[in-house]
Write a protein that holds these residues in place. Structure first.
Motif, mmCIF file in Angstrom:
data_model
loop_
_atom_site.group_PDB
_atom_site.id
_atom_site.type_symbol
_atom_site.label_atom_id
_atom_site.label_comp_id
_atom_site.label_asym_id
_atom_site.label_seq_id
_atom_site.Cartn_x
_atom_site.Cartn_y
_atom_site.Cartn_z
ATOM 1 N N ASP A 235 0.814 -1.223 0.000
ATOM 2 C CA ASP A 235 0.000 0.000 0.000
ATOM 3 C C ASP A 235 0.848 1.274 0.000
ATOM 4 O OD1 ASP A 235 1.036 0.036 2.546
ATOM 5 O OD2 ASP A 235 -0.894 0.305 3.564
ATOM 6 N N LYS A 236 2.161 1.120 -0.246
ATOM 7 C CA LYS A 236 3.091 2.239 -0.308
ATOM 8 C C LYS A 236 3.156 3.010 1.016
ATOM 9 C CE LYS A 236 2.610 2.848 -5.297
ATOM 10 N NZ LYS A 236 2.330 3.797 -6.396
ATOM 11 N N SER A 237 2.927 2.311 2.096
ATOM 12 C CA SER A 237 3.027 2.894 3.424
ATOM 13 C C SER A 237 3.575 1.824 4.364
ATOM 14 C CB SER A 237 1.660 3.374 3.919
ATOM 15 O OG SER A 237 1.747 3.849 5.240
ATOM 16 N N LEU A 238 4.494 2.204 5.232
ATOM 17 C CA LEU A 238 5.049 1.255 6.189
ATOM 18 C C LEU A 238 4.357 1.400 7.531
ATOM 19 C CD1 LEU A 238 8.928 1.198 5.671
ATOM 20 C CD2 LEU A 238 7.193 -0.358 4.804
ATOM 21 N N SER A 239 3.756 0.328 8.006
ATOM 22 C CA SER A 239 3.164 0.343 9.339
ATOM 23 C C SER A 239 4.232 -0.009 10.369
ATOM 24 C CB SER A 239 2.021 -0.667 9.425
ATOM 25 O OG SER A 239 2.531 -1.997 9.373
ATOM 26 N N TYR A 240 3.904 0.229 11.628
ATOM 27 C CA TYR A 240 4.813 -0.163 12.705
ATOM 28 C C TYR A 240 5.075 -1.662 12.658
ATOM 29 C CZ TYR A 240 3.997 4.411 14.847
ATOM 30 O OH TYR A 240 3.926 5.761 15.088
ATOM 31 N N SER A 271 -0.903 -1.032 13.120
ATOM 32 C CA SER A 271 -1.149 -1.002 11.679
ATOM 33 C C SER A 271 -1.060 0.407 11.100
ATOM 34 C CB SER A 271 -2.523 -1.589 11.372
ATOM 35 O OG SER A 271 -3.556 -0.809 11.949
ATOM 36 N N LEU A 272 -0.864 1.415 11.955
ATOM 37 C CA LEU A 272 -0.748 2.793 11.470
ATOM 38 C C LEU A 272 0.601 3.009 10.793
ATOM 39 C CD1 LEU A 272 -2.184 4.824 14.486
ATOM 40 C CD2 LEU A 272 -3.329 4.237 12.339
ATOM 41 N N GLN A 281 -0.151 8.536 4.270
ATOM 42 C CA GLN A 281 0.487 7.818 3.167
ATOM 43 C C GLN A 281 1.764 8.541 2.738
ATOM 44 O OE1 GLN A 281 -0.696 4.852 1.808
ATOM 45 N NE2 GLN A 281 -2.030 4.877 3.596
ATOM 46 N N LEU A 282 2.557 8.934 3.695
ATOM 47 C CA LEU A 282 3.742 9.740 3.421
ATOM 48 C C LEU A 282 4.659 9.092 2.389
ATOM 49 C CD1 LEU A 282 5.502 12.204 4.126
ATOM 50 C CD2 LEU A 282 6.494 10.870 5.980
ATOM 51 N N MET A 283 4.768 7.774 2.413
ATOM 52 C CA MET A 283 5.711 7.115 1.525
ATOM 53 C C MET A 283 5.316 7.229 0.057
ATOM 54 S SD MET A 283 7.152 3.779 3.466
ATOM 55 C CE MET A 283 8.245 3.519 2.083
ATOM 56 N N GLN A 284 4.088 7.595 -0.229
ATOM 57 C CA GLN A 284 3.705 7.809 -1.625
ATOM 58 C C GLN A 284 4.321 9.089 -2.182
ATOM 59 O OE1 GLN A 284 -0.509 7.790 -2.126
ATOM 60 N NE2 GLN A 284 -0.794 5.733 -1.333
#
Length: 292
Positions: A235-240, A271-272, A281-284
């Motif tokens: 999802d182009k986002s890294l969760s904890y 999961s945040l 979605q900062l990693m996008q």
């Protein structure tokens, strides 16, 4: 206290990486070596809590020596539900009383928990602990310079949830995890040491940038810089949790350490997205460098 090579480089590398995760350089505060006194550390944490606005994302990182009730070599008497960091100006002479020594340390339950509870009310807080055991235990490992120097057991024992710990006197049930918005990575399990890659080792292939680092922090840096793929669900986002799993798997290939993730169970916080409470979605929106 024996010096460690890794902490100064750990902090410097994280300070370089954090801007790519949306942190302004003017908002990054570091305390290195002689600056890292107990009073300076505690004052900086209090200032951070007061300065930050509701909803802000805070990142707090500790790297260096520490002790806990499971540190049999050091032998300090403290509640089994806490641990302690050793600041630059700590008084660790065994000629001093137990109380005198403890008062010079940063004790989790007494010193850190009150300020973390304040932050927990309306901020999202990501805390990383990479800290070492006592001087005596470290010395026992450095006879063989090929091995990493030991750093730590899981110092913030007071932060554990849903577990039972054994004290010298009896078994007591751990209290419920005390935070809703504070999530913690720690370098190893409570009975384990954690290693430090030091200058006597061939670092050209051991650490991500060829500099001394804590073994745990080196794994985390590899995830944060994108060298280790961690976005399991794409999802182009890294969760904890994704970050924890990726760093742990890599660390498992390098060391016997068992890093731990501490959070309020069934809260959904794991999961945040890490380091991104407001944008989600900062990693996008950023380019994560791939380190060859």
């Amino acid at each position: 206290i024996k010096d460690l090579d890794g902490p100064e480089h750990d902090v410097a590398s994280l300070s370089t990486v954090l801007p790519s995760w949306g942190f302004s350089e003017r908002n990054i505060k570091t305390l290195i070596n002689a600056e890292a006194t107990k009073s300076n550390i505690m004052a900086s944490l209090e200032k951070l809590e007061q300065k930050a606005s509701p909803g802000d994302q805070l990142f707090i990182y500790f790297s260096g020596h520490g002790t806990s009730p499971y540190d049999k070599e050091f032998g300090l008497e403290m509640p089994h539900t806490t641990g302690a960091f050793i600041p630059y100006d700590a008084m660790v002479d065994k000629k001093l009383t137990n109380t005198q020594i403890l008062n010079s340390l940063i004790v989790g339950q007494k010193d850190l928990r009150p300020v973390f509870k304040k932050m927990d009310k309306n901020k999202q807080v990501f805390v990383v602990f990479d800290a070492c055991f006592s001087e005596n235990l470290a010395r026992s490992f450095t006879e063989n310079a090929i091995k990493p120097q030991p750093r730590a057991v899981r110092l913030p024992v007071f932060m554990l949830s849903n577990s039972v710990a054994t004290s010298n006197a009896n078994r007591q049930k751990e209290e419920t995890y005390p935070y809703k918005n504070v999530i913690v990575f720690s370098a190893s399990a409570k009975h384990e040491t954690a290693g430090d890659f030091h200058h006597l080792m061939d670092l050209s292939y051991l650490t991500y940038d060829g500099k001394p680092h804590g073994i745990f922090t080196d794994a985390l840096l590899r995830v944060l810089t994108g060298e280790i793929p961690a976005d399991a669900d794409g999802d182009k986002s890294l969760s904890y949790m994704e970050t924890y799993i990726a760093a742990s798997r890599y660390l498992g290939k390098q060391s016997a350490q068992s890093p731990k993730l501490h959070y309020l169970r069934n809260s959904g916080i794991a999961s945040l997205p890490i380091l991104s409470a407001t944008t989600g979605q900062l990693m996008q929106n950023i380019q994560i460098p791939f380190i060859q």
